[in-house]
Structure formats: C-alpha cells, structure tokens
Design an enzyme around this catalytic site. Structure first.
Site, PDB file in Angstrom:
ATOM      1  N   ASN A 158      28.569  -9.268  57.420  1.00 35.57           N
ATOM      2  CA  ASN A 158      28.337  -8.278  56.711  1.00 35.57           C
ATOM      3  C   ASN A 158      27.095  -7.370  57.253  1.00 35.57           C
ATOM      4  O   ASN A 158      25.909  -8.142  57.506  1.00 35.57           O
ATOM      5  CB  ASN A 158      28.022  -8.320  55.166  1.00 35.57           C
ATOM      6  CG  ASN A 158      29.125  -8.849  54.469  1.00 35.57           C
ATOM      7  OD1 ASN A 158      30.225  -8.930  54.971  1.00 35.57           O
ATOM      8  ND2 ASN A 158      28.822  -9.402  52.803  1.00 35.57           N
ATOM      9  N   HIS A 214      31.549 -14.531  44.721  1.00 33.17           N
ATOM     10  CA  HIS A 214      30.403 -13.377  45.412  1.00 33.17           C
ATOM     11  C   HIS A 214      29.820 -13.078  44.313  1.00 33.17           C
ATOM     12  O   HIS A 214      29.956 -12.222  43.445  1.00 33.17           O
ATOM     13  CB  HIS A 214      31.806 -12.166  45.374  1.00 33.17           C
ATOM     14  CG  HIS A 214      30.947 -10.991  46.429  1.00 33.17           C
ATOM     15  ND1 HIS A 214      31.568 -10.331  47.483  1.00 33.17           N
ATOM     16  CD2 HIS A 214      30.105 -10.285  45.886  1.00 33.17           C
ATOM     17  CE1 HIS A 214      30.858  -9.493  47.778  1.00 33.17           C
ATOM     18  NE2 HIS A 214      29.912  -9.492  47.199  1.00 33.17           N
ATOM     19  N   TYR A 227      24.714  -3.660  57.526  1.00 38.31           N
ATOM     20  CA  TYR A 227      24.644  -2.677  56.910  1.00 38.31           C
ATOM     21  C   TYR A 227      23.408  -1.852  57.774  1.00 38.31           C
ATOM     22  O   TYR A 227      23.448  -0.611  57.868  1.00 38.31           O
ATOM     23  CB  TYR A 227      24.195  -2.643  55.637  1.00 38.31           C
ATOM     24  CG  TYR A 227      25.049  -3.101  54.598  1.00 38.31           C
ATOM     25  CD1 TYR A 227      25.646  -4.382  54.568  1.00 38.31           C
ATOM     26  CD2 TYR A 227      26.027  -1.832  53.985  1.00 38.31           C
ATOM     27  CE1 TYR A 227      26.877  -4.709  53.507  1.00 38.31           C
ATOM     28  CE2 TYR A 227      27.200  -2.306  53.271  1.00 38.31           C
ATOM     29  CZ  TYR A 227      27.560  -3.640  53.054  1.00 38.31           C
ATOM     30  OH  TYR A 227      28.683  -3.798  52.226  1.00 38.31           O
ATOM     31  N   GLU A 280      27.527 -13.985  51.267  1.00 39.86           N
ATOM     32  CA  GLU A 280      26.314 -14.012  51.484  1.00 39.86           C
ATOM     33  C   GLU A 280      25.368 -14.740  50.717  1.00 39.86           C
ATOM     34  O   GLU A 280      24.724 -14.534  49.916  1.00 39.86           O
ATOM     35  CB  GLU A 280      25.868 -12.443  51.164  1.00 39.86           C
ATOM     36  CG  GLU A 280      26.518 -11.330  51.885  1.00 39.86           C
ATOM     37  CD  GLU A 280      25.854 -10.293  51.640  1.00 39.86           C
ATOM     38  OE1 GLU A 280      25.240  -9.746  50.880  1.00 39.86           O
ATOM     39  OE2 GLU A 280      26.385  -9.104  52.589  1.00 39.86           O
ATOM     40  N   GLU A 338      32.111  -6.632  55.873  1.00 46.36           N
ATOM     41  CA  GLU A 338      31.650  -5.447  55.048  1.00 46.36           C
ATOM     42  C   GLU A 338      30.579  -4.721  55.974  1.00 46.36           C
ATOM     43  O   GLU A 338      29.843  -5.125  56.729  1.00 46.36           O
ATOM     44  CB  GLU A 338      30.729  -5.993  53.850  1.00 46.36           C
ATOM     45  CG  GLU A 338      31.261  -6.449  52.577  1.00 46.36           C
ATOM     46  CD  GLU A 338      30.271  -6.741  51.537  1.00 46.36           C
ATOM     47  OE1 GLU A 338      29.152  -6.057  51.383  1.00 46.36           O
ATOM     48  OE2 GLU A 338      30.505  -8.018  50.869  1.00 46.36           O
ATOM     49  N   ARG A 358      40.029  -7.448  51.296  1.00 46.55           N
ATOM     50  CA  ARG A 358      38.979  -8.522  50.781  1.00 46.55           C
ATOM     51  C   ARG A 358      38.598  -8.254  49.391  1.00 46.55           C
ATOM     52  O   ARG A 358      38.148  -7.396  49.138  1.00 46.55           O
ATOM     53  CB  ARG A 358      37.932  -8.454  51.756  1.00 46.55           C
ATOM     54  CG  ARG A 358      36.890  -9.428  51.268  1.00 46.55           C
ATOM     55  CD  ARG A 358      35.741  -9.387  52.456  1.00 46.55           C
ATOM     56  NE  ARG A 358      34.702 -10.357  52.191  1.00 46.55           N
ATOM     57  CZ  ARG A 358      33.479 -10.043  51.796  1.00 46.55           C
ATOM     58  NH1 ARG A 358      33.189  -8.885  51.546  1.00 46.55           N
ATOM     59  NH2 ARG A 358      32.659 -10.986  51.409  1.00 46.55           N
TER      60      ARG A 358
HETATM   61  C1  LIG Z   1      21.657  -5.561  52.792  1.00 45.05           C
HETATM   62  O1  LIG Z   1      23.157  -5.471  52.569  1.00 45.05           O
HETATM   63  C2  LIG Z   1      23.824  -6.818  52.204  1.00 45.05           C
HETATM   64  O2  LIG Z   1      24.505  -7.186  53.340  1.00 45.05           O
HETATM   65  C3  LIG Z   1      25.005  -6.507  51.336  1.00 45.05           C
HETATM   66  C4  LIG Z   1      25.238  -5.056  50.740  1.00 45.05           C
HETATM   67  N1  LIG Z   1      26.366  -5.312  49.978  1.00 45.05           N
HETATM   68  C5  LIG Z   1      26.682  -6.659  49.943  1.00 45.05           C
HETATM   69  N2  LIG Z   1      25.469  -7.213  50.681  1.00 45.05           N
HETATM   70  C6  LIG Z   1      27.406  -7.305  48.735  1.00 45.05           C
HETATM   71  O3  LIG Z   1      28.128  -8.257  49.465  1.00 45.05           O
HETATM   72  C7  LIG Z   1      28.189  -6.145  47.991  1.00 45.05           C
HETATM   73  O4  LIG Z   1      28.584  -6.976  46.937  1.00 45.05           O
HETATM   74  C8  LIG Z   1      27.438  -4.788  47.866  1.00 45.05           C
HETATM   75  O5  LIG Z   1      27.949  -4.005  47.042  1.00 45.05           O
HETATM   76  C9  LIG Z   1      27.163  -4.260  49.409  1.00 45.05           C
HETATM   77  C10 LIG Z   1      26.465  -2.931  49.305  1.00 45.05           C
HETATM   78  O6  LIG Z   1      25.128  -3.073  48.634  1.00 45.05           O
END
Ligand SMILES: CO[C@H](O)c1c[n+]2c([nH]1)[C@H](O)[C@@H](O)[C@H](O)[C@H]2CO
Length: 465
Positions: free
Chosen positions: A305, A138, A307, A183, A371, A94
């Site tokens: 995505n 992005h 985290y 996002e 992600e 991706r």
């Molecule tokens: C709160 O986390 C977000 O969903 C998020 C985390 N992240 C992201 N979005 C972005 O899509 C990436 O470009 C970042 O590098 C990556 C790591 O920070």
C-alpha cells in the site's frame, strides 16, 4: 543494507508523466475496500462488536462521531456494487472479511450467517468474472479479544489462525489469493502506540508487542492456509520511501515504518537496529523461540500500500512523533508537492522508488499494489463528479508503477483505493477516496469521471500518450 537516499535518479515526474504505456499481458487491475468501511449492518445476522464499533462510539475519536453502523450498506447492496464493478471492467476485487461476523467473540462458535454473506459475495463476483482477493483482517478485531489483551496478547495470534482456517474452510474453493493482514503498522503503532486508531491505546511497549503478535498471527495463519491447500498466501504492508539528509534519522524511521515488517516476513528476522532502538520501550520478551521461523514462512505475494513518501530531518528539541516511538529530534517534513485532501504529498516517483527498493532488498516475492489512491474534495453536480485531480493522481502513479516494472520489479497487479467513498477511519465520512461517489443519505452510487477513465485504462491495459 543501505537505504537509498531519496529518488535514485532516472525516474522524474516528467519521465513518469508522458507517452503511452502498456502493462504486461495478464497484469491485474482491481479495486479495494474493507469490511468495516463499507458493509454497515453492524448488528445484523449475528455480527459481534469490533474494536472499531467501540472506538467510533468513543467521544472525540472519529470525526463528528461517525460510525460504521450503516457505512455504504454494502451488506445489503453488494449485488449492485458487484454489478457496478463489472460495468467498470474491474478484473479483481480486494475486500476484507469481518472477523466479528464470522466469529462474534473472535473464538469458538462460528456464525454461519456471517460466512453466508461472504459466500454470496464471492459467488456474485465469480458470476461477473471478477477475481476475489481477500484480506482476513482489516482492523475490525472482535472486541471480546481486545478485552483479553487484543494484539498485545499471544492468544489473539492463535485465535486469528483458527479464524483463518474457518474462513478458508467455507471459501477456499472459490478464493485463490488470501492475504492475512492489512497494514500491521497501522494496527500496532496507530492503535496501541499513538491511540489515533482502535483500540486507542497510547503505550509504545504495547505497540511493539502488537507488532509481534500481528506478525505471529500472520505466520500461524499462513501455516493453516497452506495446510488447507491455499493457492496463494500473502500479507499487505503500508510502505513508504524514507528520505532525508541524516542517515541515522532515515534508518530509524525506515526501520519502524518498513523493515520491522519486511524483515520478519521476508527474511525471518527482526532488524537488529530496530530491536536495539526499541529496548527503551520493550524487552522483546514476548518473542519466543521459533516465532520468527513461523513469521518468515514463505509467501506467494506481497501486497504494497503506497500513498505518499516520508521525508525526515533532524531538528533540535523536536518531540517524538507518537506514531514513531523514539523519534525525538526527528521532524517529519512536507515537501512542496501537491497535497491531497488528507494533506498527503502527491509524489508518484515515490512509488517507483519504493517498488524498486523492495525488489532489490527483498527479491523473489511478486508484488501487488493492494492500495493506492487519493482523497480530494469531490463535488457531485448534475449527476457527475469531475475529479480531474484523482485522474491525474492515478495516471501519474500508474506510470510510476510501469517505470518500476521497466526497472525490473515483479509487479503483478494494481488495486485502486477505493471502489467507492467509505468510512475513512478517524476522518469518518468526511474524506472521499472512491472511484464511485456515495451519497450516504440516499446510498446512491455515482461513478466519478475517474471511474470512467479507469475503465478505459483497464480496457487498454495501459495509458494513452
Ligand atoms: C498512510 O496511508 C496508509 O497506507 C493507508 C491509507 N489507507 C489505508 N492505509 C487503509 O488500508 C485503508 O483502510 C484507508 O481507507 C486508506 C486511505 O486512508
């Protein structure tokens, strides 16, 4: 729709953390990156400036004044990077295209050398049997469009659809899966509301206008991609399970984090409670008849995505979190889970909860984890990075994803963030998310232990006991 309050039982860390798990046949294992974070070559071959070129040069916005001018020099090193992915057994990759490389001013003349780069990259991926999955946007909006209002302007949505058609015209024969945005929550609420991302504006009303025009851009681009014959179209949303004791607080944050995007894209409507709460900041007059029909056009895949989960509680006198307009009196609380180098809670069960919620409340759309990953304070010693915490993080989240599949989620693939250490937005190069270590002085890549571990996961299509 009632929101599940926290983990719905049954999936505990212990359950998610033991035994062999094998994923369905055909499950896709990949890695993910983004143009501004890895390419470098910011002023090469006709690329125009983006809002992140501007923002990273604005004093105080990015750690130590870091920029994406060089980043991982992927623009020149892509062949070796693709070969490295192939060596790791990565099945799909991706990546995002830089709009300013393809249309330096975001509209009008196309820069053929910009398209040439993605031509070369995609051919290199196919040459190694790696399936490309592209993100059209992005976050690196051409600065010229921001100068005319950026995502607060309807014009940007219209230009985005034109850009999508240009990109598809050159690469549609070799890329099957096209996701429009990465996002929109970050682009709108971090970029226009809290000002911690480009373009650095702090205007909640502008953030809501940006939400709408990002979504409209998505819908208009989907129409262009469909008309051009795209096999699969989608969007990537950062989503999180929201837990807390107060239903109103949970609903407020769930509305701004999740439903303000999920509902338009998958139901063709804005959630009424969010619309009402936002009236403090906007009259929604930027929404025109027919817009929601465009935005809600069917998609083939939803990128998720994930985290970390979000937990909230009422707290008298709590000022609003600028990232969440209207959140006065709502405190964001951290659990006692392990934290990553970003300070984010490690909670794999939150992924299971999220995937099962989305599957339940928005059925019928296949999901891909576009992600998931973590930053830890990696140390390169004697040519090796022993990143056991990242292995444990990924092991737990893979198991949590498997639990969601077992609970009925239609999950098709998993893209680890990220292939390699890269420019981590406002954190610059201080935070390392990569499976592969990058020494930015030499540009030497060193697969971390997690990359070697991931190679075995891909080979097995699952995890050992
Ligand atoms: C709160 O986390 C977000 O969903 C998020 C985390 N992240 C992201 N979005 C972005 O899509 C990436 O470009 C970042 O590098 C990556 C790591 O920070």
């Amino acid at each position: 729709m009632t929101l599940s309050m926290g983990v719905s039982g049954g999936i505990s860390e212990e359950t998610a953390g033991t035994g062999e798990v094998i994923f369905p046949e055909g499950f896709v294992w990949g890695t993910a990156t983004a143009s501004y974070q890895i390419e470098g070559a910011a002023n090469e071959d006709g690329r125009g400036p983006s809002i992140w070129d501007t923002f990273s040069r604005t004093p105080g916005k990015v750690f130590a004044g870091h920029t994406g001018d060089v980043a991982c020099d992927h623009y020149h090193r892509y062949r070796d990077d693709v070969a490295m992915m192939a060596d790791l057994g990565v099945q799909a990759y991706r990546f995002s295209m830089a709009w300013p490389r393809i249309q330096p001013d975001g509209s009008g003349p196309v820069n053929p050398r910009g398209l040439d780069f993605y031509d070369r990259l995609v051919d290199e991926l196919h040459g190694h049997g790696i399936t490309p999955l592209v993100t059209l946007y992005h976050w690196d909006l051409p600065q010229a469009l921001e100068d005319r209002g950026g995502w607060t302007s309807r014009e940007t949505a219209e230009r985005f659809a034109e850009y999508a058609a240009v990109a598809y015209g050159r690469l549609g024969d070799r890329i099957a899966t096209w996701t429009t945005l990465n996002e929109p929550w970050c682009s709108s609420f971090l970029g226009y509301g809290a000002g911690v991302h480009a373009p650095g504006r702090t205007d909640p009303g502008a953030a809501f206008a940006a939400v709408h025009h990002l979504l409209l851009g998505h819908g208009l681009a989907v129409a262009e991609l469909r008309a051009a014959g795209a096999a699969q179209v989608g969007i990537t949303l950062n989503l999180a399970p929201i837990s807390g004791d107060d239903p109103e607080a949970v609903a407020h944050i769930d509305g701004l984090q999740n439903r303000i995007f999920l509902d338009p894209v998958l139901r063709g409507e804005y959630p009424a409670d969010v619309v009402e709460r936002a009236r403090r900041f906007t009259d929604w007059s930027f929404v025109r008849d027919g817009d929601l029909d465009i935005i809600g056009a069917p998609i083939d895949v939803l990128g998720v995505n994930y985290y970390s989960p979000t937990a909230v509680r009422l707290r008298a006198g709590q000022p609003a979190n600028p990232v969440h307009p209207g959140s006065e009196g709502i405190a964001f609380v951290q659990g006692d889970e392990e934290k990553t180098a970003m300070g984010w809670s490690v909670k794999p069960s939150g992924l299971t909860e999220l995937l099962t919620r989305v599957s339940r409340d928005y059925p019928g759309t296949p999901l891909i984890i576009t992600e998931n990953g973590a930053a830890f304070d990696d140390v390169l010693a004697d040519g090796r990075v022993a990143d056991e915490r990242r292995i444990a993080f990924l092991d737990g989240h893979f198991r949590a994803a498997h639990a969601a599949i077992a609970a009925g989620a239609d999950l098709r693939g998993y893209f680890v963030w990220s292939l390699m250490d890269n420019f981590e937005w406002a954190e610059g190069y201080a935070k390392r998310f990569g499976l592969v270590h990058v020494d930015y002085a030499s540009q030497r890549r060193t697969p971390k232990d997690s990359a070697l571990w991931y190679r075995e996961v891909i080979r097995r299509n699952g995890l050992q006991a």
